[in-house]
Design a protein around this motif. Sequence first.
Motif, PDB file in Angstrom:
ATOM      1  N   ILE A  72      -3.195  -4.118  -4.005  1.00 39.80           N
ATOM      2  CA  ILE A  72      -2.669  -2.998  -4.782  1.00 39.80           C
ATOM      3  C   ILE A  72      -1.616  -3.532  -5.747  1.00 39.80           C
ATOM      4  CG2 ILE A  72      -1.011  -1.100  -4.376  1.00 39.80           C
ATOM      5  CD1 ILE A  72      -2.771  -0.333  -2.007  1.00 39.80           C
ATOM      6  N   THR A  73      -1.574  -2.989  -6.962  1.00 36.23           N
ATOM      7  CA  THR A  73      -0.514  -3.388  -7.896  1.00 36.23           C
ATOM      8  C   THR A  73       0.578  -2.333  -7.888  1.00 36.23           C
ATOM      9  OG1 THR A  73      -1.756  -2.314  -9.659  1.00 36.23           O
ATOM     10  CG2 THR A  73      -2.010  -4.696  -9.455  1.00 36.23           C
ATOM     11  N   GLY A  74       1.804  -2.755  -8.161  1.00 37.69           N
ATOM     12  CA  GLY A  74       2.906  -1.806  -8.192  1.00 37.69           C
ATOM     13  C   GLY A  74       4.182  -2.495  -8.648  1.00 37.69           C
ATOM     14  N   VAL A  75       5.239  -1.690  -8.722  1.00 33.70           N
ATOM     15  CA  VAL A  75       6.526  -2.224  -9.159  1.00 33.70           C
ATOM     16  C   VAL A  75       7.249  -2.816  -7.953  1.00 33.70           C
ATOM     17  CG1 VAL A  75       8.739  -1.627 -10.223  1.00 33.70           C
ATOM     18  CG2 VAL A  75       6.648  -0.503 -10.998  1.00 33.70           C
ATOM     19  N   GLY A  76       7.905  -3.936  -8.179  1.00 34.75           N
ATOM     20  CA  GLY A  76       8.658  -4.545  -7.087  1.00 34.75           C
ATOM     21  C   GLY A  76       9.785  -5.412  -7.587  1.00 34.75           C
ATOM     22  N   VAL A  77      10.588  -5.864  -6.621  1.00 35.25           N
ATOM     23  CA  VAL A  77      11.662  -6.829  -6.883  1.00 35.25           C
ATOM     24  C   VAL A  77      11.231  -8.136  -6.240  1.00 35.25           C
ATOM     25  CG1 VAL A  77      14.079  -7.408  -6.416  1.00 35.25           C
ATOM     26  CG2 VAL A  77      13.426  -5.022  -6.835  1.00 35.25           C
ATOM     27  N   ALA A  78      11.361  -9.242  -6.976  1.00 39.58           N
ATOM     28  CA  ALA A  78      10.832 -10.506  -6.456  1.00 39.58           C
ATOM     29  C   ALA A  78      11.699 -11.683  -6.881  1.00 39.58           C
ATOM     30  CB  ALA A  78       9.397 -10.698  -6.981  1.00 39.58           C
ATOM     31  N   LYS A  79      11.487 -12.803  -6.188  1.00 39.92           N
ATOM     32  CA  LYS A  79      12.229 -14.030  -6.510  1.00 39.92           C
ATOM     33  C   LYS A  79      11.238 -15.082  -6.999  1.00 39.92           C
ATOM     34  CE  LYS A  79      14.102 -16.636  -3.249  1.00 39.92           C
ATOM     35  NZ  LYS A  79      14.977 -16.956  -2.125  1.00 39.92           N
ATOM     36  N   VAL A  80      11.583 -15.761  -8.080  1.00 44.33           N
ATOM     37  CA  VAL A  80      10.705 -16.806  -8.622  1.00 44.33           C
ATOM     38  C   VAL A  80      10.774 -18.022  -7.687  1.00 44.33           C
ATOM     39  CG1 VAL A  80      10.243 -18.298 -10.614  1.00 44.33           C
ATOM     40  CG2 VAL A  80      11.184 -15.991 -10.969  1.00 44.33           C
ATOM     41  N   VAL A  81       9.615 -18.447  -7.187  1.00 45.74           N
ATOM     42  CA  VAL A  81       9.621 -19.635  -6.319  1.00 45.74           C
ATOM     43  C   VAL A  81       9.039 -20.854  -7.029  1.00 45.74           C
ATOM     44  CG1 VAL A  81       9.676 -18.484  -4.077  1.00 45.74           C
ATOM     45  CG2 VAL A  81       7.474 -18.876  -5.162  1.00 45.74           C
ATOM     46  N   ASN A  82       8.268 -20.627  -8.072  1.00 45.53           N
ATOM     47  CA  ASN A  82       7.748 -21.750  -8.846  1.00 45.53           C
ATOM     48  C   ASN A  82       7.404 -21.216 -10.238  1.00 45.53           C
ATOM     49  OD1 ASN A  82       4.975 -23.813  -9.225  1.00 45.53           O
ATOM     50  ND2 ASN A  82       6.982 -24.639  -8.760  1.00 45.53           N
ATOM     51  N   SER A  83       7.656 -22.025 -11.265  1.00 43.45           N
ATOM     52  CA  SER A  83       7.431 -21.511 -12.617  1.00 43.45           C
ATOM     53  C   SER A  83       6.834 -22.569 -13.530  1.00 43.45           C
ATOM     54  CB  SER A  83       8.767 -21.027 -13.211  1.00 43.45           C
ATOM     55  OG  SER A  83       8.617 -20.734 -14.575  1.00 43.45           O
ATOM     56  N   ASP A  84       5.848 -22.135 -14.307  1.00 36.83           N
ATOM     57  CA  ASP A  84       5.319 -22.980 -15.374  1.00 36.83           C
ATOM     58  C   ASP A  84       5.616 -22.308 -16.716  1.00 36.83           C
ATOM     59  OD1 ASP A  84       3.749 -25.290 -16.272  1.00 36.83           O
ATOM     60  OD2 ASP A  84       2.316 -23.771 -16.955  1.00 36.83           O
ATOM     61  N   HIS A  85       6.575 -21.382 -16.692  1.00 36.11           N
ATOM     62  CA  HIS A  85       6.918 -20.640 -17.909  1.00 36.11           C
ATOM     63  C   HIS A  85       8.322 -21.041 -18.356  1.00 36.11           C
ATOM     64  CE1 HIS A  85       7.669 -17.399 -20.715  1.00 36.11           C
ATOM     65  NE2 HIS A  85       6.378 -17.106 -20.660  1.00 36.11           N
ATOM     66  N   PRO A  86       8.487 -21.341 -19.649  1.00 37.55           N
ATOM     67  CA  PRO A  86       9.797 -21.845 -20.101  1.00 37.55           C
ATOM     68  C   PRO A  86      10.948 -20.857 -19.875  1.00 37.55           C
ATOM     69  CG  PRO A  86       8.328 -21.371 -21.975  1.00 37.55           C
ATOM     70  CD  PRO A  86       7.495 -21.306 -20.736  1.00 37.55           C
ATOM     71  N   ASN A  87      10.664 -19.544 -19.818  1.00 35.62           N
ATOM     72  CA  ASN A  87      11.752 -18.554 -19.693  1.00 35.62           C
ATOM     73  C   ASN A  87      12.139 -18.220 -18.257  1.00 35.62           C
ATOM     74  OD1 ASN A  87      11.495 -18.491 -22.401  1.00 35.62           O
ATOM     75  ND2 ASN A  87      10.534 -16.462 -22.514  1.00 35.62           N
ATOM     76  N   PHE A  88      11.428 -18.776 -17.278  1.00 39.38           N
ATOM     77  CA  PHE A  88      11.733 -18.427 -15.879  1.00 39.38           C
ATOM     78  C   PHE A  88      11.986 -19.686 -15.059  1.00 39.38           C
ATOM     79  CE2 PHE A  88       9.516 -14.819 -17.580  1.00 39.38           C
ATOM     80  CZ  PHE A  88      10.172 -13.733 -17.025  1.00 39.38           C
ATOM     81  N   LYS A 330      14.263   7.652  -2.136  1.00 42.74           N
ATOM     82  CA  LYS A 330      13.338   6.681  -2.741  1.00 42.74           C
ATOM     83  C   LYS A 330      12.639   5.844  -1.670  1.00 42.74           C
ATOM     84  CE  LYS A 330      11.129   3.870  -5.038  1.00 42.74           C
ATOM     85  NZ  LYS A 330       9.973   4.296  -5.820  1.00 42.74           N
ATOM     86  N   GLN A 331      11.308   5.857  -1.681  1.00 48.89           N
ATOM     87  CA  GLN A 331      10.551   5.108  -0.664  1.00 48.89           C
ATOM     88  C   GLN A 331      10.396   3.645  -1.071  1.00 48.89           C
ATOM     89  OE1 GLN A 331       9.173   6.369   2.474  1.00 48.89           O
ATOM     90  NE2 GLN A 331       9.408   4.153   2.648  1.00 48.89           N
ATOM     91  N   VAL A 332      10.937   2.768  -0.234  1.00 50.76           N
ATOM     92  CA  VAL A 332      10.912   1.326  -0.508  1.00 50.76           C
ATOM     93  C   VAL A 332      10.258   0.610   0.676  1.00 50.76           C
ATOM     94  CG1 VAL A 332      12.341  -0.703  -1.036  1.00 50.76           C
ATOM     95  CG2 VAL A 332      13.131   1.573  -1.717  1.00 50.76           C
ATOM     96  N   VAL A 333       9.505  -0.446   0.398  1.00 52.22           N
ATOM     97  CA  VAL A 333       8.962  -1.315   1.445  1.00 52.22           C
ATOM     98  C   VAL A 333       9.667  -2.672   1.337  1.00 52.22           C
ATOM     99  CG1 VAL A 333       6.898  -2.473   2.349  1.00 52.22           C
ATOM    100  CG2 VAL A 333       6.696  -0.193   1.291  1.00 52.22           C
ATOM    101  N   VAL A 334      10.293  -3.106   2.428  1.00 50.98           N
ATOM    102  CA  VAL A 334      10.924  -4.433   2.412  1.00 50.98           C
ATOM    103  C   VAL A 334       9.884  -5.446   2.876  1.00 50.98           C
ATOM    104  CG1 VAL A 334      12.857  -5.856   3.197  1.00 50.98           C
ATOM    105  CG2 VAL A 334      13.072  -3.366   3.173  1.00 50.98           C
ATOM    106  N   VAL A 335       9.594  -6.415   2.041  1.00 49.72           N
ATOM    107  CA  VAL A 335       8.664  -7.479   2.422  1.00 49.72           C
ATOM    108  C   VAL A 335       9.480  -8.662   2.950  1.00 49.72           C
ATOM    109  CG1 VAL A 335       6.733  -8.920   1.656  1.00 49.72           C
ATOM    110  CG2 VAL A 335       7.122  -6.707   0.589  1.00 49.72           C
ATOM    111  N   ALA A 336      10.590  -8.962   2.267  1.00 50.06           N
ATOM    112  CA  ALA A 336      11.503 -10.023   2.700  1.00 50.06           C
ATOM    113  C   ALA A 336      12.865  -9.720   2.094  1.00 50.06           C
ATOM    114  CB  ALA A 336      11.007 -11.374   2.218  1.00 50.06           C
ATOM    115  N   TYR A 337      13.938 -10.137   2.776  1.00 47.76           N
ATOM    116  CA  TYR A 337      15.273  -9.840   2.238  1.00 47.76           C
ATOM    117  C   TYR A 337      15.739 -10.898   1.244  1.00 47.76           C
ATOM    118  CZ  TYR A 337      15.736  -5.912   5.379  1.00 47.76           C
ATOM    119  OH  TYR A 337      15.543  -4.703   6.007  1.00 47.76           O
ATOM    120  N   GLU A 338      15.178 -12.107   1.345  1.00 49.31           N
ATOM    121  CA  GLU A 338      15.535 -13.146   0.356  1.00 49.31           C
ATOM    122  C   GLU A 338      14.427 -14.180   0.241  1.00 49.31           C
ATOM    123  OE1 GLU A 338      19.044 -15.214   1.598  1.00 49.31           O
ATOM    124  OE2 GLU A 338      18.379 -15.286   3.665  1.00 49.31           O
TER     125      GLU A 338
END
Length: 338
Positions: A72-88, A330-338
């Motif tokens: 499923i796609t949706g809005v979330g908060v996430a942490k970058v763990v690996n990047s091949d993009h110059p801006n991240f 607001k309904q939130v699902v915690v996947v991980a805290y960090e």
Amino acid sequence: NKQVILRDYITGFPKETDMDLTTETIKLKVPDGSKAILVKNLYLSCDPYMRSCMTKLEGKNYVPPFTPGSPITGVGVAKVVNSDHPNFEEGELVWGMTRWEEYTLITMVDRLFKIKDTDVPLSYHTGLLGMPGLTAYVGFYELCSPKRGENVFISAASGAVGQLVGQFAKITGCYVVGSAGSKEKVDLLKNKFGFDAAFNYKEEHDLDAALKRYFPEGIDIYFENVGGKMLDAVLLNMRVHGRISVCGMISQYNLEKPEGVHNLFCLITKQVRMEGFLVGNYFHLLPKYYDFVMPLIKEGKITYVEDTVEGLDNAPGALIGLFTGRNVGKQVVVVAYE
Ligand code: NDP
């Protein structure tokens, strides 16, 4: 990589069994030259619009439908763990479109916002500082041009959007009444969010009479979240030159045939402006919204209630709970805290 997938397109009320949990093995490394980023999902947002993605409406979906068998796609908060993009860079925090899984490879990075303020709860970027917050701001201020002393009514008032509209309206100096579906929610509206009054719409057999009780002189602004019978009753109670911001109609989303609205003639006699909007077309106002809301949060003038469940296993139940009113805030699902 644990994932929540949609089994197949649905009709009627969504059920937990319409979604499945699966696991796939992935590399925690972005392919070289892909300009993609790999994120670890922390908080996922449950939003009513996601119901429309569970049905394929033959070219009529206003957001792309989910793909059965895929996360499923949706809005979330996430942490970058690996990047091949110059801006991240690795370790950066972002919010925006992701997928319901532990790790997501994101190729469309233009749909992501970097999180700079880390002295507010991160999960707020699914609500107060995310799409629902901007929705409340745009729908209330941009569409309704509220003035001090005006009478404001909000349906689904304790939810992700409604609780903010009510608080914005109070800050603007309006008289504010909200409707919600339980005593707990009504208490929250009055005691936590500072509404002048609130009522449980499920206990009112005559919504027109209820609105006349709370608004003997009529409603100037209606922030519409539910549609159906509530909208019909509100139309009878609008004041001359009133405004209706049509944000959502959640009571209709699971019906095969939407209910009819009978009192639209009131738009003419009361010269009411009724306007729908899609927040997706207002993201250019996000900086303006943050300038408005950040000081209010830091001064303690805005409060925000979230309903949190832990783990992707509980995500399907949390999503369908929006349509029974199980969520408080607001309904939130915690996947991980960090
Ligand atoms: P909420 O957090 O308010 O959750 C949904 C709530 O809707 C439930 O808790 C329930 O509360 C209420 N509800 C569910 N079924 C019914 C029903 N049959 N009749 C009346 N109320 C019902 O969701 P959001 O704040 O995220 O969204 C609120 C509205 O805003 C939705 O209609 C959504 O689609 C819309 N929206 C529109 C956007 C836009 O761009 N136009 C963007 C974001 C949201 P209760 O217990 O009070 O019944």
